[in-house]
Design an enzyme around this catalytic site. Structure first.
Site, mmCIF file in Angstrom:
data_model
loop_
_atom_site.group_PDB
_atom_site.id
_atom_site.type_symbol
_atom_site.label_atom_id
_atom_site.label_comp_id
_atom_site.label_asym_id
_atom_site.label_seq_id
_atom_site.Cartn_x
_atom_site.Cartn_y
_atom_site.Cartn_z
ATOM 1 N N SER A 144 8.792 -2.449 3.705
ATOM 2 C CA SER A 144 9.810 -3.073 2.865
ATOM 3 C C SER A 144 10.969 -3.587 3.707
ATOM 4 C CB SER A 144 10.349 -2.075 1.841
ATOM 5 O OG SER A 144 11.127 -1.084 2.489
ATOM 6 N N ASP A 179 6.807 -5.866 1.801
ATOM 7 C CA ASP A 179 7.161 -5.565 0.413
ATOM 8 C C ASP A 179 8.628 -5.877 0.143
ATOM 9 O OD1 ASP A 179 6.798 -4.444 -2.182
ATOM 10 O OD2 ASP A 179 7.687 -2.563 -1.490
ATOM 11 N N GLU A 189 7.647 -11.618 -8.068
ATOM 12 C CA GLU A 189 7.826 -10.813 -9.260
ATOM 13 C C GLU A 189 8.594 -11.593 -10.315
ATOM 14 O OE1 GLU A 189 9.988 -7.247 -8.265
ATOM 15 O OE2 GLU A 189 11.843 -8.080 -9.032
ATOM 16 N N HIS A 210 11.886 1.521 -10.143
ATOM 17 C CA HIS A 210 11.802 1.969 -8.763
ATOM 18 C C HIS A 210 12.468 3.324 -8.557
ATOM 19 C CE1 HIS A 210 11.191 -2.428 -7.562
ATOM 20 N NE2 HIS A 210 10.130 -1.786 -7.144
ATOM 21 N N ASN A 215 1.682 -0.007 -6.442
ATOM 22 C CA ASN A 215 2.621 0.324 -5.370
ATOM 23 C C ASN A 215 3.185 1.728 -5.555
ATOM 24 O OD1 ASN A 215 2.219 -2.393 -4.793
ATOM 25 N ND2 ASN A 215 4.387 -2.862 -4.582
ATOM 26 N N VAL A 216 3.115 2.534 -4.495
ATOM 27 C CA VAL A 216 3.660 3.890 -4.544
ATOM 28 C C VAL A 216 4.424 4.160 -3.255
ATOM 29 C CG1 VAL A 216 3.163 6.345 -4.810
ATOM 30 C CG2 VAL A 216 1.679 4.658 -5.913
ATOM 31 N N THR A 263 8.029 6.509 -3.370
ATOM 32 C CA THR A 263 8.828 7.720 -3.559
ATOM 33 C C THR A 263 7.963 8.962 -3.777
ATOM 34 O OG1 THR A 263 10.631 6.414 -4.512
ATOM 35 C CG2 THR A 263 10.631 8.775 -4.974
#
Length: 288
Positions: free
Chosen positions: A50, A83, A135, A177, A227-228, A230
Site C-alpha cells: 500500500s 494497493d 474503486e 477499512h 483484500n485482508v 488488519t
C-alpha cells in the site's frame, strides 16, 4: 515459479466463481509468511503493497523489489500489486518496477477528475502489460468507497468501468477499512446486482471486519478479490508478543520476527482455502 499476472489470477477465479486472497505486505517477513501460506494451501495469492507501506519504508523500490523476489521464488503462482495509491506517479513507478497490477484510488476527486486520472493510469498500465484496479463508492463521495454507510450504485459502477477501462473494481457494499472486530454486514443482494452490471472482477476492501460466513456469501454473489490486512496483522503481532513475553531477555529481532512470521502462516493459508471454496480448518471469527 515465474510471477503471474494479477489479471490472470482474477480471471481464473471469476470464471470458477471462487475468491482469491489479496494480502498486504508490511515488511519482508510478511511477504515471506504470505508466500509460505500460499504454498501450504497450494493456492495462488496476491501480495499487496500500500501507499502507507511505501511511506513507512521511505520509498517503494526496496520493499517492492524484495516482494517481487519473494513472488518469483514461490512454488505457487504469486502476483504483486500496488494497493490504494492516491498518487498516480507512485502507480507508474510500481508498474515500471514490474508490479503486475496497481490500484489507483481517486475517490477524493470529483467524478470527472477521478475518471480522467484513473483512465490515465489504466493506459499506462496496459501499455506496460499490467492491469489496473480502481474503486467507486458514491459519485462525488469524498470519504472513499469504504466509509461506513457508503454503497456503490450498480449503474454508476458500470458507467465508471466503461469510461475508465479498469480491469477490476472495488465497490462499497458494507465493509470498512481497519476493523479489528469481524462484525461488518455485507449487502449480498447489492453485490449480485453489481456483478450483473459490471463486466470486470469485483474487489472487496476492508475484509478484515467481515466474518467468514459473510465472505463466503459475498464470493458466491460475485466478489473475486478479497483484500485482508488488519486481521492478518493481528496474528503476526500476536506471535511477536508471545515470543517477547516468553523471554524477557530476548534481543535478537530475528527470533521474535520469526515467531510473528510463523504465527501468520496458518491463518493466511486458512483464508486462502476459505476463499477458494476448500475445507475450513476452524472458524477464525474470534481472531483480531
Amino acid at each position: 515459479m515465474t510471477r503471474i499476472s494479477t489479471l490472470e489470477l482474477l480471471a481464473a477465479a471469476r470464471t470458477a466463481g471462487r475468491g482469491i486472497g489479496a494480502f498486504n505486505v508490511l515488511h519482508l517477513e510478511t511477504a515471506e509468511a504470505l508466500v509460505a501460506a500460499a504454498e501450504q494451501a497450494g493456492l495462488p495469492v496476491i501480495l499487496q503493497i500500500s501507499e502507507n507501506c511505501v511511506r513507512y519504508h521511505g520509498s517503494l523500490r526496496p520493499i517492492g523489489l524484495a516482494t517481487i523476489a519473494a513472488a518469483e521464488a514461490a512454488g505457487v503462482p504469486v502476483a504483486v500489486h500496488l494497493d490504494h495509491a492516491e498518487d498516480a506517479a507512485l502507480a507508474r513507478e510500481a508498474i515500471d518496477l514490474g508490479f503486475s497490477s496497481v490500484m489507483y484510488d481517486g475517490a477524493a476527486l470529483a467524478y470527472a477528475d477521478n475518471v480522467a486520472a484513473t483512465a490515465a493510469v489504466v493506459r499506462y498500465a496496459h501499455a506496460a502489460g499490467a492491469s489496473a484496479e480502481a474503486e467507486l463508492g458514491e459519485i462525488g463521495g469524498k470519504d472513499g468507497a469504504h466509509a461506513p454507510g457508503v454503497r456503490t450504485d450498480p449503474d454508476e459502477a458500470a458507467r465508471f468501468v466503461a469510461e475508465t477501462g479498469v480491469d477490476a473494481l472495488a465497490v462499497a457494499v458494507g465493509s470498512s477499512h481497519a476493523m479489528r472486530e469481524r462484525t461488518a454486514r455485507l449487502d449480498v443482494e447489492l453485490i449480485g446486482r453489481i456483478r450483473s452490471r459490471v463486466p470486470v472482477p469485483l474487489v472487496l476492501h476492508g475484509s478484515s471486519g467481515v466474518p467468514d460466513g459473510s465472505l463466503v456469501e459475498a464470493i458466491g454473489a460475485g466478489m473475486t478479490k478479497i483484500n485482508v490486512s488488519t486481521h492478518l496483522n493481528g496474528f503476526f503481532t500476536g506471535g511477536v508478543r508471545a515470543a517477547l513475553e516468553s523471554d524477557g531477555k530476548m534481543v535478537d529481532s530475528r527470533k521474535y520476527l520469526r515467531a510473528g512470521r510463523d504465527g501468520l502462516v496458518p491463518e493466511a493459508a486458512r483464508l486462502l482455502r476459505l476463499f477458494a471454496g476448500g475445507p475450513d480448518d476452524n472458524d477464525g471469527g474470534s481472531h483480531t
